[in-house]
Every structure is written in C-alpha cells, then in structure tokens.
Design a protein around this motif. Structure first.
Motif, mmCIF file in Angstrom:
data_model
loop_
_atom_site.group_PDB
_atom_site.id
_atom_site.type_symbol
_atom_site.label_atom_id
_atom_site.label_comp_id
_atom_site.label_asym_id
_atom_site.label_seq_id
_atom_site.Cartn_x
_atom_site.Cartn_y
_atom_site.Cartn_z
ATOM 1 N N ALA A 1 2.564 13.112 6.944
ATOM 2 C CA ALA A 1 1.459 12.527 5.819
ATOM 3 C C ALA A 1 0.801 11.878 6.465
ATOM 4 N N VAL A 2 -0.082 11.848 5.389
ATOM 5 C CA VAL A 2 -1.849 12.017 6.056
ATOM 6 C C VAL A 2 -1.878 10.380 4.802
ATOM 7 N N ASN A 3 -2.798 9.398 5.460
ATOM 8 C CA ASN A 3 -3.607 8.062 4.430
ATOM 9 C C ASN A 3 -5.068 9.001 5.065
ATOM 10 N N HIS A 4 -5.601 9.418 3.889
ATOM 11 C CA HIS A 4 -7.320 9.574 3.690
ATOM 12 C C HIS A 4 -8.136 8.487 3.922
ATOM 13 N N TYR A 5 -7.839 7.103 3.061
ATOM 14 C CA TYR A 5 -8.364 6.451 3.394
ATOM 15 C C TYR A 5 -8.598 5.763 4.850
ATOM 16 N N ALA A 6 -7.796 5.209 5.615
ATOM 17 C CA ALA A 6 -7.479 5.339 6.973
ATOM 18 C C ALA A 6 -7.912 5.747 7.687
ATOM 19 N N MET B 1 17.836 10.670 11.303
ATOM 20 C CA MET B 1 17.414 11.353 11.408
ATOM 21 C C MET B 1 16.313 11.615 10.682
ATOM 22 N N PRO B 2 14.666 11.525 10.375
ATOM 23 C CA PRO B 2 14.095 11.591 9.558
ATOM 24 C C PRO B 2 13.773 13.313 8.616
ATOM 25 N N HIS B 3 13.210 13.734 7.678
ATOM 26 C CA HIS B 3 13.440 14.626 7.025
ATOM 27 C C HIS B 3 12.019 14.920 6.284
ATOM 28 N N GLY B 4 11.921 13.945 5.107
ATOM 29 C CA GLY B 4 10.338 13.739 4.658
ATOM 30 C C GLY B 4 10.065 12.463 4.326
ATOM 31 N N ILE B 5 8.517 13.048 4.319
ATOM 32 C CA ILE B 5 7.804 11.633 4.527
ATOM 33 C C ILE B 5 6.692 11.432 2.968
ATOM 34 N N PHE B 6 6.558 10.357 2.703
ATOM 35 C CA PHE B 6 5.093 10.349 2.030
ATOM 36 C C PHE B 6 4.540 9.212 1.942
ATOM 37 N N LEU B 7 2.732 9.412 2.296
ATOM 38 C CA LEU B 7 2.201 7.902 2.509
ATOM 39 C C LEU B 7 1.656 7.670 0.938
ATOM 40 N N ALA B 8 2.420 6.524 0.163
ATOM 41 C CA ALA B 8 1.727 6.032 -0.916
ATOM 42 C C ALA B 8 0.717 4.711 -1.227
ATOM 43 N N ASP B 9 -0.103 4.380 -2.647
ATOM 44 C CA ASP B 9 -1.099 3.329 -2.260
ATOM 45 C C ASP B 9 -1.443 3.523 -1.065
ATOM 46 N N ALA B 10 -1.997 4.706 -1.330
ATOM 47 C CA ALA B 10 -2.844 4.338 0.298
ATOM 48 C C ALA B 10 -4.296 3.753 0.087
ATOM 49 N N MET B 11 -4.658 3.697 -0.549
ATOM 50 C CA MET B 11 -6.295 2.862 -1.425
ATOM 51 C C MET B 11 -5.992 1.240 -0.997
ATOM 52 N N SER B 12 -4.991 0.924 -1.673
ATOM 53 C CA SER B 12 -4.973 -0.734 -1.429
ATOM 54 C C SER B 12 -3.794 -1.464 -0.444
ATOM 55 N N ASN B 13 -2.582 -0.710 -1.127
ATOM 56 C CA ASN B 13 -1.328 -1.479 0.009
ATOM 57 C C ASN B 13 -0.410 -0.343 0.157
ATOM 58 N N PRO B 14 -0.896 0.492 1.664
ATOM 59 C CA PRO B 14 -0.354 1.698 2.209
ATOM 60 C C PRO B 14 1.057 1.399 2.336
ATOM 61 N N LEU C 1 10.117 12.947 -1.290
ATOM 62 C CA LEU C 1 10.245 12.731 -2.246
ATOM 63 C C LEU C 1 8.612 12.469 -2.793
ATOM 64 N N PHE C 2 7.718 12.261 -4.128
ATOM 65 C CA PHE C 2 6.775 12.090 -4.082
ATOM 66 C C PHE C 2 6.994 10.697 -4.716
ATOM 67 N N VAL C 3 5.810 10.217 -4.690
ATOM 68 C CA VAL C 3 5.312 8.831 -4.824
ATOM 69 C C VAL C 3 4.157 8.979 -6.331
ATOM 70 N N HIS C 4 3.896 9.492 -7.198
ATOM 71 C CA HIS C 4 2.552 9.112 -8.277
ATOM 72 C C HIS C 4 1.945 7.695 -7.995
ATOM 73 N N ASP C 5 0.808 7.876 -8.759
ATOM 74 C CA ASP C 5 -0.025 6.580 -7.877
ATOM 75 C C ASP C 5 0.427 5.547 -9.383
ATOM 76 N N SER C 6 0.954 5.835 -10.537
ATOM 77 C CA SER C 6 1.456 4.332 -11.115
ATOM 78 C C SER C 6 2.631 4.339 -10.557
ATOM 79 N N GLY C 7 2.979 5.065 -9.841
ATOM 80 C CA GLY C 7 4.759 3.720 -8.490
ATOM 81 C C GLY C 7 5.694 4.428 -9.650
ATOM 82 N N GLU C 8 6.084 5.509 -10.113
ATOM 83 C CA GLU C 8 7.087 5.874 -10.557
ATOM 84 C C GLU C 8 7.576 7.175 -9.356
ATOM 85 N N MET C 9 8.865 7.517 -9.127
ATOM 86 C CA MET C 9 9.109 7.884 -8.113
ATOM 87 C C MET C 9 9.792 9.434 -8.236
#
Length: 352
Positions: A73-78, A113-126, A176-184
């Motif tokens: 997973a990538v945090n493009h802001y940081a 056993m980690p499987h999928g990763i998602f970086l959420a809310d990258a800009m303000s509160n990653p 999982l996928f976390v939308h900008d709205s916070g919905e998952m």
C-alpha cells in the motif's frame, strides 16, 4: 530548390530520430533486468502498448525482504510504501520511502497472516487497514493501524471465523477498499466459508451485502480484491469464477461482468490508475500484470487489454497498489519474495 524539396530531408531525419528513440526505449524495457543485490530483479517483457518499466533501484535494500510478500500500500502524500510479508520470526510489515529508502519495520504480535492492505485518509489522518487470514487469536479480522504500527481497532471477532453481520464476523477476509467518504467495501473471504462483498457505512454499519456462493450474477467464489471508481461502480476480482463483477456502489445492484480477458488465469488484484484510464489486474499463475481499458461512465461492455507486463516464471504477483501522485505501480510478489516498483512512461508525454 523548392521549399517542398528542402523540407523533405528534415521530415526524414525527424522520423529516423523518433524511430531510434523508440528502439532505445523498447530495448531498455524488453532486455533482461538484473542487479547485483541478494534479491534478483526478475526479467520481464512488455506486450501491447508500453506503459510501465521496472525501477531497478527500488528498494535500496531488497535483502530486507525475509518472508513471502502478500500485500502493498502507498501513501502518496507522505511518500511511504507499506509491504506486508509472512513467515516465522520475520517482521510482518516493512516500510520504505517511494524512493526506496528503508524506514522501519513493525514487530507487532497482533498480525498473524496479513493478506490485503489499504492506506486510508492519506492526506489528513493516514491509517493502514490490513486483512488478517490467520487462524490464531488475532486471525479472521480486519485491523486498523497507525503509520508506525500501533493497533487502533479491530473489525470482526479475533480468532473466531464466522458469517455473522451483527456483530461482524469474517473468515479469511481477502481485501478492502476505504472510500474518501469513509465507507468501506470488504471482500470476504480468501477460501474460507464466506464468499461475500460487504459495504459498511463510515460508522461501520452494514449497508448492503452480496453473499451467495456460486457462478451466477452477484454470486462469488473466492472474491479476492475490490476497488471503487469515480462513477459509483464497485469492481470485484471474483477469482474462483475467473471474472470481474461490477456493482452500483450506492444500491449494490449488479451492473455487469468481465470474463473474456481471464480464460487462462483468474484476476487476483484490481486497482485503477490515477488518470482513470486503466484497471491494473494481476494474474498470479500466468505471472502477468494486465492493464485493461477502463470503460466510460454508463458502460461496462467487454474487457480489453491495452498492455501486459509479463514477469518471469514463478514470480507469482499477488496484490498491487498505485502511487496516486506519480502513477508508480507497486507489486507484491509471493514467489519472488519481494515487492517491485514499476514507473510509468509514455513516448508521447506524461502518463498521469
């Protein structure tokens, strides 16, 4: 001499220079790629339109990969990349910069056993969300971590597989996928008792579910990856059925499916490029990363392959993520036990 006669040699020279440039670029990306590091940079070939090339210098210390790499997973802001790996007595998470420098590892006992990763809310509160398919006391859960690896919250009942919705239970949740709205959006699971796509509100209440195993419309067999586009469409890699299914993100209504691109191997990962032009789809058994043309709003149609990154045998690419700023593609590779970075290029200009 006429103006037309004087212009003709210039046109020929310009065409020859352009052809030479094209040949140099293609030689670079089609030639075997190796490095002297302890982890071999795999050979690869490009088929179709050349869109990506391997970054040989990422990461700077590939010997730090010490387990089977499953997610990225990538945090493009940081400018930070998170790489999840499995194995006995290995750190479950390695953290690098997008330039390849090693930052830290997570030595947490809460990841099995980690499987999928998602970086959420990258800009303000990653935060970093991780699906855990382990069978121990922390398994069958989805976990939220701080960027430094502190466990913030759990979804599911730790160590207890199940199909419940209230309270939520999972059995080997895949991604999982976390939308900008916070919905998952959650795909559950990776070969367990569940074959579900679940949408949660920002308060983690269940909004809708598709949860029937099968080959029919809106049925799944090992839903493995999920992403959401800007046209309110949810794209699910239905691995066991060798297809991608598409749903309306608001209502959950089935919109269509793609199967013709996956006759040889199933889709394992689905992500959208930052310019919204292509879906990046991984096929583990054929060691391919395919870029499929994204359809316009209001149309699903049939899948069409624009470009393929053909990796070497036994690399086994699993899941991917993209840098939403640069367009760089990061690939978690189980067989090669590493993550690799591919950077976009275009003969006619920028990619993103």
């Amino acid at each position: 001499m006429s103006m037309k006669s004087r212009t003709y040699p210039c046109v020929v020279l310009t065409s020859m220079v352009s052809l030479l440039f094209l040949m140099m670029v293609l030689y670079e990306v089609l030639s075997p790629q190796q490095t002297g590091s302890s982890v071999l940079k795999q050979d690869y070939r490009l088929l179709g339109r050349p869109l990506y090339k391997l970054d040989l210098n990422w990461p700077q210390n590939p010997e730090l990969f010490s387990g089977n790499v499953f997610g990225v997973a990538v945090n493009h802001y940081a400018g930070v990349v998170y790489v999840a790996q499995r194995g006995d007595k290995v750190p479950k998470m390695l953290v690098f910069t997008t330039e390849g420098d090693f930052l830290m590892s997570w030595n947490t006992s809460t990841l099995e056993m980690p499987h999928g990763i998602f970086l959420a809310d990258a800009m303000s509160n990653p935060t970093v969300w991780i699906t855990d398919v382990g069978n121990g006391p922390y398994g069958h859960c989805i976990k939220q971590y701080s960027p430094s690896g502190n466990l913030l919250q759990l979804l599911g009942i730790p160590g207890k597989a199940g199909s419940g919705l209230n309270p939520l239970q999972f059995d080997q949740p895949a991604e999982l996928f976390v939308h900008d709205s916070g919905e998952m959006y959650i795909v559950d699971g990776d070969g367990g008792m569940n074959n579900r796509l679940i949408k949660l509100s920002k308060d983690q209440e269940v909004l809708w579910v598709h949860g029937e195993k099968g080959q029919g419309l809106a049925q799944f067999y090992i839903p493995h990856s999920v992403t959401v586009d800007n046209a309110q469409r949810v794209w699910v890699a239905d691995r066991g059925n060798k297809r991608i299914q598409v749903f309306n993100s608001l209502t959950g209504d089935w919109l269509g499916s793609w199967a013709s691109c996956f006759t040889e191997d199933a889709p394992y990962s689905v992500r959208l490029t930052p310019d919204k032009k292509y879906f990046v789809v991984v096929q583990l058994n054929t060691n391919q990363i395919s870029l499929l043309d994204a359809p316009p709003v209001g149309l699903i149609g049939q899948c069409r392959v624009a470009s393929v990154i053909q990796l070497a045998d036994d690399v086994k690419p699993h899941l991917v993520d993209l840098d939403l700023k640069s367009g760089a593609l990061y690939v978690a590779e189980i067989g090669a036990q590493q993550a690799q970075k591919f950077t976009p290029f275009s003969l006619g200009g920028g990619f993103v």
